[in-house]
Design a protein around this motif. Structure first.
Motif, PDB file in Angstrom:
ATOM      1  N   VAL A 758       0.856  -1.189   0.000  1.00 48.92           N
ATOM      2  CA  VAL A 758       0.000   0.000   0.000  1.00 48.92           C
ATOM      3  C   VAL A 758       0.891   1.238   0.000  1.00 48.92           C
ATOM      4  N   GLN A 759       0.651   2.151  -0.938  1.00 53.09           N
ATOM      5  CA  GLN A 759       1.514   3.321  -1.097  1.00 53.09           C
ATOM      6  C   GLN A 759       0.889   4.604  -0.542  1.00 53.09           C
ATOM      7  N   TRP A 760      -0.305   4.540   0.039  1.00 53.80           N
ATOM      8  CA  TRP A 760      -1.003   5.764   0.423  1.00 53.80           C
ATOM      9  C   TRP A 760      -0.188   6.607   1.410  1.00 53.80           C
ATOM     10  N   THR A 761      -0.069   7.882   1.099  1.00 56.37           N
ATOM     11  CA  THR A 761       0.401   8.877   2.080  1.00 56.37           C
ATOM     12  C   THR A 761      -0.701   9.905   2.356  1.00 56.37           C
ATOM     13  N   ASN A 787       1.805   4.391   4.916  1.00 63.37           N
ATOM     14  CA  ASN A 787       2.568   5.456   5.585  1.00 63.37           C
ATOM     15  C   ASN A 787       1.799   6.765   5.480  1.00 63.37           C
ATOM     16  N   LEU A 788       0.626   6.800   6.079  1.00 61.83           N
ATOM     17  CA  LEU A 788      -0.252   7.957   5.937  1.00 61.83           C
ATOM     18  C   LEU A 788       0.319   9.185   6.630  1.00 61.83           C
ATOM     19  N   THR A 789       0.281  10.310   5.918  1.00 64.65           N
ATOM     20  CA  THR A 789       0.594  11.609   6.522  1.00 64.65           C
ATOM     21  C   THR A 789      -0.649  12.484   6.614  1.00 64.65           C
ATOM     22  N   ILE A 811      -2.415   4.358  15.225  1.00 66.84           N
ATOM     23  CA  ILE A 811      -1.301   4.410  16.176  1.00 66.84           C
ATOM     24  C   ILE A 811      -0.528   3.095  16.191  1.00 66.84           C
ATOM     25  N   ASP A 812      -1.242   1.967  16.202  1.00 65.45           N
ATOM     26  CA  ASP A 812      -0.601   0.646  16.292  1.00 65.45           C
ATOM     27  C   ASP A 812      -0.232   0.164  14.893  1.00 65.45           C
ATOM     28  N   ARG A 813       0.836   0.713  14.362  1.00 63.92           N
ATOM     29  CA  ARG A 813       1.271   0.374  13.009  1.00 63.92           C
ATOM     30  C   ARG A 813       1.917  -1.005  12.979  1.00 63.92           C
ATOM     31  N   HIS A 814       1.902  -1.594  11.780  1.00 62.77           N
ATOM     32  CA  HIS A 814       2.408  -2.966  11.656  1.00 62.77           C
ATOM     33  C   HIS A 814       3.914  -3.047  11.910  1.00 62.77           C
ATOM     34  N   ASP A 815       4.650  -1.966  11.641  1.00 62.11           N
ATOM     35  CA  ASP A 815       6.106  -1.994  11.859  1.00 62.11           C
ATOM     36  C   ASP A 815       6.510  -1.369  13.189  1.00 62.11           C
ATOM     37  N   GLN A 816       5.522  -1.106  14.062  1.00 68.30           N
ATOM     38  CA  GLN A 816       5.759  -0.605  15.415  1.00 68.30           C
ATOM     39  C   GLN A 816       6.405   0.786  15.445  1.00 68.30           C
ATOM     40  N   THR A 817       6.380   1.516  14.333  1.00 68.04           N
ATOM     41  CA  THR A 817       6.925   2.872  14.310  1.00 68.04           C
ATOM     42  C   THR A 817       5.809   3.867  14.618  1.00 68.04           C
ATOM     43  N   PRO A 818       6.166   5.066  15.115  1.00 65.76           N
ATOM     44  CA  PRO A 818       5.123   6.069  15.402  1.00 65.76           C
ATOM     45  C   PRO A 818       4.414   6.474  14.114  1.00 65.76           C
ATOM     46  N   PRO A 819       3.153   6.830  14.197  1.00 69.03           N
ATOM     47  CA  PRO A 819       2.433   7.284  12.992  1.00 69.03           C
ATOM     48  C   PRO A 819       3.077   8.533  12.420  1.00 69.03           C
ATOM     49  N   ARG A 820       3.026   8.634  11.093  1.00 70.60           N
ATOM     50  CA  ARG A 820       3.638   9.770  10.411  1.00 70.60           C
ATOM     51  C   ARG A 820       2.622  10.866  10.098  1.00 70.60           C
ATOM     52  N   LEU A 821       1.469  10.786  10.678  1.00 68.19           N
ATOM     53  CA  LEU A 821       0.404  11.737  10.389  1.00 68.19           C
ATOM     54  C   LEU A 821       0.831  13.171  10.665  1.00 68.19           C
ATOM     55  N   THR A 822       0.549  14.034   9.711  1.00 67.61           N
ATOM     56  CA  THR A 822       0.766  15.470   9.903  1.00 67.61           C
ATOM     57  C   THR A 822      -0.554  16.239   9.878  1.00 67.61           C
ATOM     58  N   ARG A 823      -1.581  15.644   9.268  1.00 69.20           N
ATOM     59  CA  ARG A 823      -2.878  16.337   9.164  1.00 69.20           C
ATOM     60  C   ARG A 823      -4.008  15.309   9.206  1.00 69.20           C
ATOM     61  N   VAL A 824      -4.999  15.560  10.046  1.00 75.00           N
ATOM     62  CA  VAL A 824      -6.163  14.692  10.158  1.00 75.00           C
ATOM     63  C   VAL A 824      -7.407  15.567  10.124  1.00 75.00           C
ATOM     64  N   LYS A 825      -8.389  15.152   9.318  1.00 73.66           N
ATOM     65  CA  LYS A 825      -9.632  15.899   9.194  1.00 73.66           C
ATOM     66  C   LYS A 825     -10.788  14.973   9.546  1.00 73.66           C
TER      67      LYS A 825
END
Length: 885
Positions: A758-761, A787-789, A811-825
């Motif tokens: 999945v390529q969605w940002t 890798n949603l932003t 928040i609970d990503r498959h690779d255990q990294t923090p979410p990369r979100l910069t904007r949420v609507k």
């Protein structure tokens, strides 16, 4: 001088208290000056302060735009005298300090004198502005800027952004409007002046802080902040009005709306009636003004128009002088000229094959000239002899290029050149009655609002005046050999003039109402409609090759034609670009004045230029042309035959592709000339059925560079997403808003994501109310892999439980990294304001280290939660966090 002013004030003022105040001010100023001469400086300063307090009260009593203008102007004079007295008192103190040898005190006094001089200049500029004297107000404003630049050099950039003379110029115009009784315009100009005054206040505050006057610096800073706060409040009010007008009450649930549907519809009907009544009265007023104008004698009308033009011309010349006096602006214009590829126009404009008309001259000649009331445009040969000032040079056009493009998208740049496309009304002269001239002049004047906002310089290409013509072909008078050579060279500049992405075009597609009956045409004359003529058709095709719809302005001979166009007539139709082979066949169906010579010439010009123009384009912007499927196939044919090797962006918003158009595009994308660098396709508002989606999916799958796909308002539905899912999951930016999606669409995306990466940002799913909790639950694995932003989910029928699960998924990503979100609507008022919502959002904010924008539609109510408020404050300090309506 003081006694004279006092007696004058007493005679003019209606209020004896105000007259007494004037006398007190003069007395205090006299005593202050006397005290300063005797060396009693502290006493002089106290007397000055007392005088200034009285003056402030007088200024407040008069008001900037009020009834007591006589008192107010007198108060301004007193203010100016007070500032003069302060300068005199400080100079006397400086002399005393110099005699004592106190260098520290002398240096301090020198700084105070500089500040007092600035205050004096400000007072004089203000006085001139209040009198409505534009020239004097501007001159004093320029001196203010010069003195401030010396006192505070590091604020020069701030001053350049909005200079002091702008403020006083606007204030002078406000007072002039008030004196004419136009209170509405005066109030509007005063508000504009306040905004222009902000940089001036900030610069003065910086200068005061630099010289150590903290009290004055704080006062000026507070004044600037008050204006900014007032502007923000007005913006917020406008936003609230807009939201309420659309029945979107931010921060409230739909259940809290007290008005019933019937009441709302009744109010809308009343507003509609009020608007209709207002429009009716406006039409009546315009009709009455037209009758009154036509009743005036011809000479009186000409005198009025010439006076109006003189004012406009003076303002225009001043704008040009200001532009030319700024080397940075000129240099920046030249940089833009090169950056947008305008240098391709230079050869024809430099060797004299093509000249450009000065738009300002054209307006003056058409509407305010000393000749006949309705002048006729002469050919180029006569213009060069009689009106050499009619032309504008290449250097002036280059130095006036719009500089906006260097701030972002080059597609938004403006080369200040118009190219006119129209039908010749007679073989000897294209406009024998001057109707085309007046239509073009009116359009240019209305377009630029010449009185207040005319740009520095614009050139116009009009073939009859810009290429050498046969002076009187019917009488055997032809071009000279040299003129004919330049004419042939000039023809090769036409394709670029009409097709360059950053030039603008004027299309006059209509004909005068009395044509052809009243034009004394020779037998066999070409009287075909605009789109049935060879030259206009090719010019329109050149425009549509590379020009967005915003760069083409349609003109009309009269208001009736304009109304017909807005009611759906075909005057504004733009043909799609055609391949050279198809153009040859299409031209055989068109009408030419001189078919024997014009057909091969036009066909050759189009063939020579077509590949050159399209071969360099990176963006094909056909948004809003309202083409049908057959016309879209012409675009597909161009792409499929390899004419667009550098195309990166394809915009077909607002056109109707249908199954036929989508199949043609798919064939072009899958053919031997697949666009290798096409990365962005946008089809907003294009209605797609299942067959169209299947065809489109086949074509998009062949575009290996494609990363951005915008499909809002396309009615994809669940079946459409199921057909396109393998392509959709490999997009980085995917917009599926308002596409009638539901749970089956989410399941199709999840299945495709399980089989591929999945390529969605950026993912936009708003206004798909059938998705709900179940849909997002099905999408959870795909969202965890992405890798949603940026994510937009408002109006998708999520409840609090669904929102909680969605936030946990992010928040609970498959690779255990923090979410990369910069904007949420999130949703407009879809959630009940509870502790649970507070905890969900708090969890999202704390877990997202890059989150900088959260759009909720209810921040004012959420900020009541202490813990949430603290988290927001921390984000604001560390990440520039914004909570938006």
């Amino acid at each position: 001088m003081g006694s004279a002013s006092s007696s004058n004030a007493t005679s003019q003022s209606k209020d004896p208290n105000i007259a007494k105040a004037h006398e007190n001010v003069h007395l205090l100023l006299y005593r202050a000056k006397a005290a300063a001469r005797r060396g009693r400086l502290e006493e002089a300063a106290k007397l000055q302060e007392q005088a200034k307090e009285i003056i402030q009260h007088l200024l407040m009593a008069g008001g900037r735009v009020g009834k007591d203008k006589g008192d107010f102007l007198e108060a301004i004079k007193l203010d100016e005298q007070a500032k003069e007295a302060i300068v005199d008192h400080l100079k006397l103190a400086l002399e005393a300090a110099a005699e004592r040898g106190d260098q520290g005190e002398a240096k301090k006094l020198e700084e105070q004198i500089k500040a007092a001089n600035i205050e004096l200049l400000l007072s004089r500029a203000n006085a001139a502005a209040m009198r409505g004297d534009l020239e004097e107000a501007t001159n004093w404003g320029q001196k203010v800027k010069q003195e401030l630049s010396k006192a505070c050099p590091h604020s020069k950039r701030l001053l350049d952004s909005a200079t002091g003379e702008d403020f006083y110029l606007i204030m002078a115009r406000a007072m002039a409007a008030e004196m004419k009784g136009d209170h509405r315009e005066a109030t509007k100009l005063v508000e504009e002046a306040e905004q222009a005054n902000v940089p001036l206040l900030m610069t003065r505050a910086a200068a005061a802080a630099r010289r150590g006057d903290e009290k004055e610096a704080m006062n000026l800073d507070q004044q600037a902040k008050a204006i900014i706060a007032k502007r923000n409040q007005a913006k917020q009010y406008a936003t609230d009005v807009w939201l309420k007008g659309n029945r979107l009450f931010v921060g409230r649930s739909s259940a809290s709306l007290k008005k019933s549907k019937e009441e709302i519809e009744k109010e809308e009907e009343e507003r509609k009636k009020e608007l209709e009544e207002c429009n009716r009265k406006l039409e009546e007023k315009r009709a009455a003004e037209k009758v009154a104008w036509e009743a005036k004698p011809l000479e009186e009308r000409k005198a009025i128009m010439q006076e109006k033009w003189a004012k406009s011309k003076a303002y225009h010349q001043k704008q040009i002088a200001q532009h030319d006096a700024n080397p940075a602006k000129v240099e920046r214009s030249r940089m833009v000229w090169q950056a947008v590829g305008a240098a391709d126009l230079e050869p024809a404009l430099q060797n004299g094959a093509v000249v450009l008309l000065d738009v300002h001259w054209l307006i003056e000649y058409a509407k305010y000239s000393d000749g006949p009331m309705f002048p006729i445009l002469p050919p180029r040969q006569e213009l060069e002899k009689l009106h050499p000032e009619a032309f504008i040079s290449l250097d002036k056009i280059r130095d006036s290029t719009s500089t906006d493009s260097l701030n972002g998208n080059r597609q938004d740049a403006h080369i200040h050149i118009y190219a006119l496309s129209y039908s010749w009304l007679h073989s000897d002269h294209p406009d024998p009655k001057g109707v085309t001239l007046r239509a073009v002049a009116n359009a240019c004047e209305n377009r630029f609002n010449i009185v207040n906002h005319f740009p520095p310089r614009w050139g116009l290409f009009w073939d009859y005046a810009c290429l050498y013509q046969h002076p009187q072909q019917s009488e055997g008078v032809y071009r000279t050999p040299e003129e004919d050579r330049l004419f042939q060279q000039g023809l090769y500049a036409l394709p670029l003039l009409y097709s360059h992405p950053q030039t603008s075009c004027l299309r006059l597609t209509t004909r005068p109402t009395d044509y052809p009956e009243d034009y004394n045409l020779p037998q066999g004359a070409n009287v075909a409609e605009y789109m049935d003529r060879g030259w206009p058709f090719v010019e329109s095709c050149w425009m549509s090759v590379a020009k967005s719809s915003g760069k083409v302005l349609n003109l009309f001979h009269d208001e009736h034609q304009r109304k017909e166009a807005t009611n759906g007539k075909s005057f504004m139709f733009m043909p799609p670009p055609l391949t050279p082979e198809k153009m040859k066949d299409r031209l055989l169906q068109k009408s030419f004045t001189n078919a024997k010579s014009d057909y091969p010439r036009v066909s050759d010009l189009y063939s020579r230029s077509f590949g050159f123009i399209l071969g360099r384009l990176r963006k094909l912007d056909y948004a809003g042309f309202k083409w049908d499927a057959q016309m879209v196939t012409e675009v597909a044919d161009i792409i499929g035959k390899g004419f667009t090797p550098q195309m990166e962006i394809l915009n077909l918003n607002g056109n109707q592709l249908g199954t036929e158009g989508c199949s043609a595009l798919a064939d072009a994308f899958c053919g031997p000339f697949t666009p290798q660098v096409l990365r962005h396709v946008t089809l907003s508002g294009v209605k797609l059925n299942l067959e169209a989606c299947q065809a489109l999916s086949r074509g998009l799958a062949a575009l290996f560079a494609l990363r951005i796909l915008e499909l809002p308002e396309t009615d994809l539905g669940d079946e459409g997403v199921q057909a396109m899912a393998p392509v959709l999951v490999r997009m980085r930016f995917l917009d599926l808003s308002k596409c009638n999606l539901g749970v089956p669409a989410c399941r199709a995306l999840a299945d495709a994501a399980a089989q591929d990466s999945v390529q969605w940002t950026h993912l936009r799913l708003e206004n798909n109310k059938a998705i709900g909790n179940e849909g997002f639950s099905i999408l959870s694995p795909a969202l965890q892999k992405a890798n949603l932003t940026c994510l937009s989910t408002f109006s998708t029928s999520l409840d609090l439980d669904g929102l909680d699960k969605l936030v946990t998924t992010l928040i609970d990503r498959h690779d255990q990294t923090p979410p990369r979100l910069t904007r949420v609507k999130l949703a407009w008022s879809e959630f009940e304001i509870t502790d649970k919502l507070h905890n969900i959002l708090l969890k999202l904010v704390k877990a997202s280290p890059n989150l900088c924008t959260l759009e909720l539609g209810m921040p004012n109510r959420l900020e009541g939660f202490a813990e949430f408020r603290d988290a927001l404050q921390q984000n604001a300090q560390n990440k520039g966090f914004r909570l938006l309506n």
